[in-house]
Design a protein around this motif. Sequence first.
Motif, mmCIF file in Angstrom:
data_model
loop_
_atom_site.group_PDB
_atom_site.id
_atom_site.type_symbol
_atom_site.label_atom_id
_atom_site.label_comp_id
_atom_site.label_asym_id
_atom_site.label_seq_id
_atom_site.Cartn_x
_atom_site.Cartn_y
_atom_site.Cartn_z
ATOM 1 N N ARG A 10 0.824 -1.211 0.000
ATOM 2 C CA ARG A 10 0.000 0.000 0.000
ATOM 3 C C ARG A 10 0.856 1.258 0.000
ATOM 4 N NH1 ARG A 10 -3.353 -2.309 4.343
ATOM 5 N NH2 ARG A 10 -2.402 -0.699 5.624
ATOM 6 N N LEU A 11 1.950 1.256 0.762
ATOM 7 C CA LEU A 11 2.839 2.418 0.778
ATOM 8 C C LEU A 11 3.484 2.655 -0.581
ATOM 9 C CD1 LEU A 11 4.650 2.095 4.214
ATOM 10 C CD2 LEU A 11 3.047 3.854 3.517
ATOM 11 N N LEU A 12 3.948 1.601 -1.204
ATOM 12 C CA LEU A 12 4.563 1.734 -2.518
ATOM 13 C C LEU A 12 3.543 2.190 -3.560
ATOM 14 C CD1 LEU A 12 6.902 -1.387 -2.509
ATOM 15 C CD2 LEU A 12 7.595 1.003 -2.372
ATOM 16 N N LEU A 13 2.330 1.639 -3.488
ATOM 17 C CA LEU A 13 1.285 2.039 -4.425
ATOM 18 C C LEU A 13 0.853 3.482 -4.193
ATOM 19 C CD1 LEU A 13 -0.567 1.159 -6.720
ATOM 20 C CD2 LEU A 13 -2.221 0.453 -4.995
ATOM 21 N N ALA A 14 0.703 3.881 -2.930
ATOM 22 C CA ALA A 14 0.331 5.266 -2.624
ATOM 23 C C ALA A 14 1.404 6.232 -3.099
ATOM 24 C CB ALA A 14 0.087 5.422 -1.120
ATOM 25 N N THR A 15 2.663 5.868 -2.932
ATOM 26 C CA THR A 15 3.754 6.713 -3.405
ATOM 27 C C THR A 15 3.736 6.820 -4.925
ATOM 28 O OG1 THR A 15 5.102 6.077 -1.511
ATOM 29 C CG2 THR A 15 6.258 7.025 -3.385
ATOM 30 N N LEU A 16 3.484 5.710 -5.586
ATOM 31 C CA LEU A 16 3.429 5.706 -7.048
ATOM 32 C C LEU A 16 2.275 6.564 -7.551
ATOM 33 C CD1 LEU A 16 4.692 4.468 -9.594
ATOM 34 C CD2 LEU A 16 3.044 2.617 -9.381
ATOM 35 N N LEU A 17 1.107 6.432 -6.934
ATOM 36 C CA LEU A 17 -0.053 7.222 -7.365
ATOM 37 C C LEU A 17 0.140 8.711 -7.102
ATOM 38 C CD1 LEU A 17 -2.981 4.892 -6.255
ATOM 39 C CD2 LEU A 17 -2.180 5.340 -8.577
ATOM 40 N N LEU A 18 0.635 9.051 -5.923
ATOM 41 C CA LEU A 18 0.880 10.455 -5.605
ATOM 42 C C LEU A 18 1.927 11.047 -6.540
ATOM 43 C CD1 LEU A 18 0.223 12.791 -3.674
ATOM 44 C CD2 LEU A 18 2.080 11.988 -2.238
ATOM 45 N N SER A 19 2.951 10.278 -6.857
ATOM 46 C CA SER A 19 3.986 10.747 -7.779
ATOM 47 C C SER A 19 3.420 10.956 -9.175
ATOM 48 C CB SER A 19 5.138 9.746 -7.832
ATOM 49 O OG SER A 19 5.731 9.614 -6.571
ATOM 50 N N ALA A 20 2.568 10.037 -9.625
ATOM 51 C CA ALA A 20 1.968 10.170 -10.956
ATOM 52 C C ALA A 20 1.098 11.422 -11.041
ATOM 53 C CB ALA A 20 1.149 8.928 -11.290
ATOM 54 N N VAL A 21 0.316 11.686 -9.999
ATOM 55 C CA VAL A 21 -0.531 12.882 -9.979
ATOM 56 C C VAL A 21 0.333 14.145 -9.968
ATOM 57 C CG1 VAL A 21 -2.169 14.176 -8.551
ATOM 58 C CG2 VAL A 21 -2.516 11.736 -8.941
ATOM 59 N N ALA A 22 1.382 14.145 -9.158
ATOM 60 C CA ALA A 22 2.256 15.322 -9.065
ATOM 61 C C ALA A 22 2.982 15.583 -10.381
ATOM 62 C CB ALA A 22 3.258 15.136 -7.936
ATOM 63 N N VAL A 23 3.469 14.538 -11.017
ATOM 64 C CA VAL A 23 4.190 14.708 -12.287
ATOM 65 C C VAL A 23 3.226 15.168 -13.377
ATOM 66 C CG1 VAL A 23 5.438 13.477 -14.111
ATOM 67 C CG2 VAL A 23 6.063 13.133 -11.724
ATOM 68 N N ALA A 24 2.039 14.572 -13.436
ATOM 69 C CA ALA A 24 1.059 14.978 -14.450
ATOM 70 C C ALA A 24 0.618 16.425 -14.218
ATOM 71 C CB ALA A 24 -0.142 14.036 -14.422
ATOM 72 N N GLY A 25 0.369 16.782 -12.969
ATOM 73 C CA GLY A 25 -0.014 18.155 -12.662
ATOM 74 C C GLY A 25 1.073 19.152 -12.999
ATOM 75 N N THR A 26 2.298 18.782 -12.742
ATOM 76 C CA THR A 26 3.423 19.662 -13.070
ATOM 77 C C THR A 26 3.596 19.792 -14.577
ATOM 78 O OG1 THR A 26 4.528 19.013 -11.029
ATOM 79 C CG2 THR A 26 5.886 20.056 -12.703
ATOM 80 N N ALA A 27 3.368 18.720 -15.299
ATOM 81 C CA ALA A 27 3.486 18.778 -16.759
ATOM 82 C C ALA A 27 2.405 19.673 -17.359
ATOM 83 C CB ALA A 27 3.406 17.374 -17.353
ATOM 84 N N VAL A 28 1.195 19.628 -16.777
ATOM 85 C CA VAL A 28 0.094 20.435 -17.304
ATOM 86 C C VAL A 28 0.231 21.889 -16.878
ATOM 87 C CG1 VAL A 28 -2.406 20.805 -17.157
ATOM 88 C CG2 VAL A 28 -1.500 18.500 -17.492
ATOM 89 N N LEU A 29 0.480 22.110 -15.594
ATOM 90 C CA LEU A 29 0.513 23.477 -15.063
ATOM 91 C C LEU A 29 1.888 24.138 -15.151
ATOM 92 C CD1 LEU A 29 -1.679 22.905 -11.890
ATOM 93 C CD2 LEU A 29 -2.382 23.878 -14.087
ATOM 94 N N GLY A 30 2.921 23.343 -15.178
ATOM 95 C CA GLY A 30 4.282 23.882 -15.198
ATOM 96 C C GLY A 30 4.925 23.651 -16.541
ATOM 97 N N SER A 31 6.112 23.074 -16.495
ATOM 98 C CA SER A 31 6.834 22.814 -17.737
ATOM 99 C C SER A 31 7.269 21.352 -17.784
ATOM 100 C CB SER A 31 8.061 23.725 -17.833
ATOM 101 O OG SER A 31 8.984 23.396 -16.811
ATOM 102 N N ILE A 32 7.532 20.894 -18.970
ATOM 103 C CA ILE A 32 7.961 19.505 -19.170
ATOM 104 C C ILE A 32 9.328 19.240 -18.524
ATOM 105 C CG2 ILE A 32 8.518 17.756 -20.911
ATOM 106 C CD1 ILE A 32 5.522 18.339 -20.639
ATOM 107 N N PRO A 33 10.314 20.132 -18.627
ATOM 108 C CA PRO A 33 11.592 19.868 -17.955
ATOM 109 C C PRO A 33 11.445 19.771 -16.429
ATOM 110 C CG PRO A 33 11.903 21.566 -19.608
ATOM 111 C CD PRO A 33 10.424 21.319 -19.508
#
Length: 111
Positions: A10-33
């Motif tokens: 559960r910890l590994l999955l929660a970390t993976l999901l939170l990371s995916a949301v953060a990276v996707a949000g950063t790509a949309v709202l921020g920049s790709i680099p």
Amino acid sequence: MDGYFRLQRRLLLATLLLSAVAVAGTAVLGSIPTASSLLVGALAGLLYLWLLSRSVTKLGENARRVSKVQLLVPVVLVLIAARTPQLSILPALLGFLLYKPAVILQAVFDT
């Protein structure tokens, strides 16, 4: 031990999901680099958490203390981010630290 292994997954999955949301949000709202730096850091954080949990699993069997191999992960992350012009150190470190909110959220949901 079954409860520990479920918690570990559960910890590994929660970390993976939170990371995916953060990276996707950063790509949309921020920049790709910035999103790519965050992704590299998040993967390093996931590796760190996996190595730490593996070390804790071995604690009762053969070892008397937790291994320190996982401590190399943030050092290598900073070295890679500093030497690679496409990566930024701050987003990479923030990505690395994404495992902490996942652990806190998991603790809140368990109570």
